[in-house]
Design a protein around this motif. Structure first.
Motif, mmCIF file in Angstrom:
data_model
loop_
_atom_site.group_PDB
_atom_site.id
_atom_site.type_symbol
_atom_site.label_atom_id
_atom_site.label_comp_id
_atom_site.label_asym_id
_atom_site.label_seq_id
_atom_site.Cartn_x
_atom_site.Cartn_y
_atom_site.Cartn_z
ATOM 1 N N GLY A 188 55.024 33.096 54.474
ATOM 2 C CA GLY A 188 55.034 34.239 53.574
ATOM 3 C C GLY A 188 56.278 35.080 53.681
ATOM 4 N N ASN A 189 57.350 34.544 54.232
ATOM 5 C CA ASN A 189 58.567 35.323 54.365
ATOM 6 C C ASN A 189 59.273 35.462 53.026
ATOM 7 O OD1 ASN A 189 58.035 35.288 57.060
ATOM 8 N ND2 ASN A 189 59.451 33.621 57.520
ATOM 9 N N GLY A 190 60.069 36.493 52.918
ATOM 10 C CA GLY A 190 60.881 36.661 51.720
ATOM 11 C C GLY A 190 60.348 37.750 50.824
ATOM 12 N N THR A 191 61.093 38.047 49.773
ATOM 13 C CA THR A 191 60.673 39.063 48.807
ATOM 14 C C THR A 191 60.820 38.492 47.407
ATOM 15 O OG1 THR A 191 62.905 39.966 48.741
ATOM 16 C CG2 THR A 191 61.361 40.990 50.287
ATOM 17 N N PHE A 248 52.756 37.148 42.502
ATOM 18 C CA PHE A 248 51.421 37.671 42.742
ATOM 19 C C PHE A 248 51.482 38.796 43.763
ATOM 20 C CE2 PHE A 248 52.006 34.549 46.052
ATOM 21 C CZ PHE A 248 51.322 35.043 47.156
ATOM 22 N N SER A 249 50.426 39.593 43.810
ATOM 23 C CA SER A 249 50.304 40.653 44.808
ATOM 24 C C SER A 249 48.955 40.517 45.491
ATOM 25 C CB SER A 249 50.428 42.032 44.148
ATOM 26 O OG SER A 249 49.382 42.226 43.208
ATOM 27 N N VAL A 250 48.829 41.130 46.662
ATOM 28 C CA VAL A 250 47.573 41.092 47.408
ATOM 29 C C VAL A 250 47.182 42.510 47.785
ATOM 30 C CG1 VAL A 250 47.992 38.784 48.314
ATOM 31 C CG2 VAL A 250 48.745 40.771 49.631
ATOM 32 N N GLY A 251 45.904 42.740 47.947
ATOM 33 C CA GLY A 251 45.427 44.055 48.343
ATOM 34 C C GLY A 251 43.950 44.007 48.677
ATOM 35 N N ASN A 252 43.435 45.118 49.176
ATOM 36 C CA ASN A 252 42.005 45.250 49.432
ATOM 37 C C ASN A 252 41.620 46.702 49.221
ATOM 38 O OD1 ASN A 252 42.779 46.595 51.843
ATOM 39 N ND2 ASN A 252 42.645 44.700 53.030
ATOM 40 N N GLU A 253 40.518 47.147 49.781
ATOM 41 C CA GLU A 253 40.085 48.521 49.514
ATOM 42 C C GLU A 253 41.061 49.566 50.021
ATOM 43 O OE1 GLU A 253 37.373 47.342 53.078
ATOM 44 O OE2 GLU A 253 38.727 46.360 51.668
ATOM 45 N N TYR A 254 41.993 49.166 50.887
ATOM 46 C CA TYR A 254 43.007 50.095 51.376
ATOM 47 C C TYR A 254 44.282 50.063 50.532
ATOM 48 C CZ TYR A 254 40.154 50.817 55.522
ATOM 49 O OH TYR A 254 39.125 51.150 56.375
ATOM 50 N N GLY A 255 44.302 49.248 49.511
ATOM 51 C CA GLY A 255 45.471 49.172 48.651
ATOM 52 C C GLY A 255 46.342 47.983 49.005
ATOM 53 N N SER A 304 54.485 46.716 54.097
ATOM 54 C CA SER A 304 55.679 46.039 53.603
ATOM 55 C C SER A 304 56.865 46.107 54.563
ATOM 56 C CB SER A 304 56.102 46.664 52.265
ATOM 57 O OG SER A 304 56.375 48.050 52.423
ATOM 58 N N GLU A 305 56.706 46.752 55.711
ATOM 59 C CA GLU A 305 57.853 46.931 56.600
ATOM 60 C C GLU A 305 58.198 45.674 57.394
ATOM 61 O OE1 GLU A 305 55.401 49.000 56.265
ATOM 62 O OE2 GLU A 305 56.171 51.017 55.886
ATOM 63 N N TYR A 306 57.298 44.724 57.401
ATOM 64 C CA TYR A 306 57.527 43.512 58.173
ATOM 65 C C TYR A 306 58.249 42.458 57.332
ATOM 66 C CZ TYR A 306 54.176 45.647 61.409
ATOM 67 O OH TYR A 306 53.535 46.503 62.270
ATOM 68 N N LYS A 307 58.504 41.304 57.913
ATOM 69 C CA LYS A 307 59.286 40.278 57.214
ATOM 70 C C LYS A 307 58.467 39.518 56.177
ATOM 71 C CE LYS A 307 58.464 36.406 60.412
ATOM 72 N NZ LYS A 307 59.079 35.419 61.316
ATOM 73 N N TRP A 308 57.131 39.605 56.258
ATOM 74 C CA TRP A 308 56.297 38.819 55.361
ATOM 75 C C TRP A 308 56.111 39.529 54.029
ATOM 76 C CZ3 TRP A 308 54.640 40.213 60.363
ATOM 77 C CH2 TRP A 308 54.875 39.234 61.335
ATOM 78 N N SER A 309 56.215 38.774 52.953
ATOM 79 C CA SER A 309 56.053 39.360 51.621
ATOM 80 C C SER A 309 54.612 39.756 51.353
ATOM 81 C CB SER A 309 56.488 38.364 50.547
ATOM 82 O OG SER A 309 57.842 38.057 50.670
ATOM 83 N N ALA A 340 53.701 28.531 47.951
ATOM 84 C CA ALA A 340 53.722 29.933 48.380
ATOM 85 C C ALA A 340 52.786 30.083 49.575
ATOM 86 C CB ALA A 340 53.289 30.842 47.240
ATOM 87 N N SER A 341 52.776 31.242 50.181
ATOM 88 C CA SER A 341 51.876 31.460 51.306
ATOM 89 C C SER A 341 51.664 32.944 51.529
ATOM 90 C CB SER A 341 52.434 30.823 52.583
ATOM 91 O OG SER A 341 53.595 31.497 53.009
ATOM 92 N N VAL A 342 50.649 33.240 52.303
ATOM 93 C CA VAL A 342 50.399 34.601 52.752
ATOM 94 C C VAL A 342 50.268 34.570 54.275
ATOM 95 C CG1 VAL A 342 49.253 35.310 50.614
ATOM 96 C CG2 VAL A 342 47.893 34.371 52.494
ATOM 97 N N MET A 343 50.538 35.705 54.909
ATOM 98 C CA MET A 343 50.352 35.828 56.351
ATOM 99 C C MET A 343 49.114 36.669 56.603
ATOM 100 S SD MET A 343 51.006 35.233 59.451
ATOM 101 C CE MET A 343 52.588 34.403 59.520
ATOM 102 N N CYS A 344 48.200 36.129 57.381
ATOM 103 C CA CYS A 344 46.944 36.814 57.676
ATOM 104 C C CYS A 344 47.029 37.481 59.047
ATOM 105 C CB CYS A 344 45.792 35.824 57.637
ATOM 106 S SG CYS A 344 44.162 36.581 57.738
#
Length: 697
Positions: free
Chosen positions: A102-105, A114-121, A125-130, A202-206
């Motif tokens: 999930g690296n990159g922007t 795509f974007s990801v979110g949950n009940e906290y919004g 974004s401060e880390y390296k993972w998009s 593509a990927s996400v970091m959990c």
């Protein structure tokens, strides 16, 4: 870090990033392709030295070029868009993808993202993972297609996650069950089926996300506190049978902290370089025990610099943190200083613990050995020997000064001291008959009394009863300095034998050192008066009195303990993430300051335990547990049976480490900015030290 972009027409894939061996180009860029053929791509090139790999697809040939990002953008903007008629048949566009973690922007011209979110919004974004998602929590994934690729606004979106889960829709919900990288692909098909846009690989970091305790939903905060309470009520054996091997009860954690901090030879966890690694590994171990019970839980942090602003004029005990339904009253008014209302009412200290731990107090309670309190519950008091020496929490100014330090050694010191230590003292407190000793206030001993007494205990002069009768008076069971261990005058014990006079002098304006005589004196005192005073001071230090758990080595009993060290790690992560802007010397070490708890000696009790000597042999050396290569007592965080030295765990804690199972929600300190205190590490600052309290004598 890299991304791949595919474009229609003659399809061109470009992967940009800091590629090994990349060289700046101007004009057309040309490199040998994988078949030894030369190919070029027109466009502007920058001179930064970072390159872009491009694979140009045309019928019958695929070639590779290395060129600048600007060159790629120039080529990309010249490509036709779907539906422009530039190519025959159904138009297919392969959109940008991130690497396996999930690296990159995403750049604004990506056709499909795509974007990801949950009940906290939206996630942090401060880390390296998009894209960061959370385990065991419903995540909403929302596709975005640039308008020019869908003139009618229609079409369908098909999602595939981990090559197993398939969904359809502009927004879909999925629950990721495991920490780590997860693959994702997304396909948009136009309403008439004539065009498709694909986002492949593509990927996400959990990761678990640690949030400020006050920003949690009521449900999440109660889940955390209720599960934490479970660790006090369900013993390890039963908990492991029910929840698995990662479960441990609170007595396990208290014992572990006692064995590190209340050892007779030295403090293996505090006042040196191992302070941060030990406590953050300790917190992760607790977090994984909580997750064994409820896999949605992460340990929150308590940003008490906010309370420092809210209660600048006093009344910190009124913080929402100390509501009955949160962590319980800050300073119970009953004689025993026990929390009696709410979730933490009458939380027990383990009794009859001598078979469980070789460190207990005189009543057999799992407590610091010098804390001869017989009350079988954890305790709190907002005064230290009758006085409030700290009237507020560590401030934004102190956090700001700490984060701007230029070395790990200096940051270790402030995370051990002024940004963290006062909270323990304010919540724990200290009381007992020693409060009435005249030397306490005459010579300003009260603020450092317990630390000095503890060092006198390590040197063998303070002795506490092996056992005390439960039926007897607690006031009759107390530590003292028996005449049988005194190997000199009170003055000699305080100076040559232990060196404690150095810290006594720093707390008292009346005591001074005469360089010519090489001896301490008291202003206005005759020699006999000084002799009497040294005896009175030693007598005061020989009785540690009683202390609330937060001010002792049994601090993990107090639930507030567990939300302090996450606050410290968040600050450290912020500094480490800023190191590309302002260099941070990460050489292992500790910048020793003038603290009464930091004596720098190790006391060998082997001859005493063997009955040969009366006192231990204390020498100036590094306490085991603080060296870079010293093993820390924490293992298997990744389920691989791995062990860690201090330095290995510090590396493991690196904020952008793919294997670290958690991140923090943000690194914003708006409340500090609002009062004119910047956390900008690029701005120099003047050190802000706690120092002795202003009313010292």
């Amino acid at each position: 870090m890299s991304e791949s972009v595919w474009c229609q027409g003659p399809l061109a894939m470009a992967e940009y990033g800091a590629l090994p061996g990349a060289v700046p180009h101007s004009g057309a860029a040309s490199e040998e392709n994988m078949w030894g053929e030369a190919t070029s791509l027109r466009g502007e090139a920058d001179a930064s030295g970072s390159g872009v790999r491009a694979v140009l697809k045309s019928p019958g040939r695929v070639s590779l070029a290395l060129f600048s990002m600007a060159a790629f953008v120039g080529a990309l903007t010249s490509m036709p868009t779907p539906g422009s008629g530039a190519s025959g048949g159904a138009a297919t566009l392969l959109a940008a993808s991130v690497d396996g973690f999930g690296n990159g922007t995403w750049s604004s011209n990506q056709p499909l993202s795509f974007s990801v979110g949950n009940e906290y919004g939206t996630m942090v974004s401060e880390y390296k993972w998009s894209h960061i998602v959370e385990p065991s929590r419903v995540t909403t994934l929302t596709a975005k297609l640039l308008d020019e690729y869908s003139s009618d606004g229609g079409g369908t979106f098909a999602w595939t996650i981990d090559d197993e889960y398939e969904y359809e829709g502009l927004s879909v919900e999925h629950t990721f069950e495991s920490v780590g990288g997860h693959s994702l692909s997304l396909l948009w098909t136009s309403s008439d089926g004539s065009s498709t846009v694909t986002l492949d690989d593509a990927s996400v970091m959990c990761k678990y996300v640690r949030r400020e305790i006050r920003t949690l939903t009521d449900e999440d905060r109660n889940r955390f506190l209720d599960t934490l309470r479970t660790l006090y009520d369900l013993r390890s054996e039963d908990g492991q049978a029910k929840y698995g091997s990662r479960y441990n009860d609170m007595y396990y954690f208290v014992k572990k902290h006692l064995h590190g901090a209340a050892a007779k030879d030295c403090d293996h966890w505090h006042d040196n370089a191992g302070i941060v690694t030990h406590h953050l590994a300790f917190t992760l171990e607790l977090e994984q025990a909580l997750q064994a019970v409820d896999p949605t839980i992460s340990v929150p942090y308590w940003e008490y610099t906010k309370d420092a602003i809210l209660y600048e004029s006093g009344g910190w005990e009124d913080s929402v943190i100390f509501l009955d339904e949160w962590f319980g009253v800050a300073s119970p008014t009953n004689a025993n200083h026990v929390v009696t209302e709410g979730r933490w009412a009458y939380t027990p200290v383990l009794a009859d613990a001598t078979d469980f731990s070789n460190i207990t107090n005189s009543y057999g309670l799992l407590r610091s050995p010098w804390n001869t309190n017989s009350v079988p519950y954890f305790t709190r008091y907002d005064l230290t020997l009758g006085h409030a020496f700290y009237t507020n929490f560590p401030t934004c100014s102190q956090f700001s000064e700490c984060i701007r330090r230029d070395s790990l050694a200096k940051i270790n010191e402030c995370l051990n001291g002024e940004t963290h230590g006062p909270v323990h003292i304010m919540i724990g407190g200290q009381w007992g008959s020693v409060s009435s000793n005249s030397a306490m206030m005459t010579f300003g001993l009260a603020p450092q009394h317990l630390l000095l007494a503890k060092n006198l205990w390590r040197h063998g002069y303070v002795r506490c009863p092996d056992t005390c009768d439960d039926e007897g008076s607690s006031s009759e069971c107390k530590c003292s300095c028996p005449a049988s261990v005194m190997d000199g005058t009170p003055y000699e014990v305080l100076t040559d034998r232990t060196g404690l006079m150095h810290w006594i002098d720093s707390s008292s304006r009346a005591i001074y050192f005469n360089e010519t005589e090489g001896r301490y004196h008291i202003q206005g005192y005759t020699p006999q008066m000084e002799t009497d005073a040294w005896e009175s001071i030693l007598e005061a230090l020989c009785d540690p009195g009683h202390a609330g758990e937060m001010y002792t080595s049994a601090a993990p009993y107090d639930p507030t303990f567990w939300v302090l060290h996450t606050t410290a790690e968040r600050l450290l992560q912020f500094r480490r993430l800023k190191s590309p802007e302002v260099a941070l010397d990460e050489t292992w070490g500790f910048d020793h300051m003038n603290a009464a708890s930091d004596v720098g000696v190790v006391c060998d009790w082997s001859q005493v335990d063997a009955g040969v000597d009366t006192l231990p042999t204390c020498t100036a050396e590094l306490c085991e547990g603080h060296g870079a290569s010293d093993l820390i007592p924490f293992t298997n965080f990744l389920g691989k049976g791995e062990t860690y030295t201090n330095h290995q765990f510090y590396d493991f804690m690196e904020p952008n480490n793919d294997e670290l199972p958690y991140v923090y929600d943000s690194f914003e300190y708006e409340h500090c900015d609002a009062i004119g205190v910047s956390m900008d590490v690029t701005v120099p600052s003047t050190p802000v030290m706690m120092g002795p309290p202003p009313d010292r004598r």
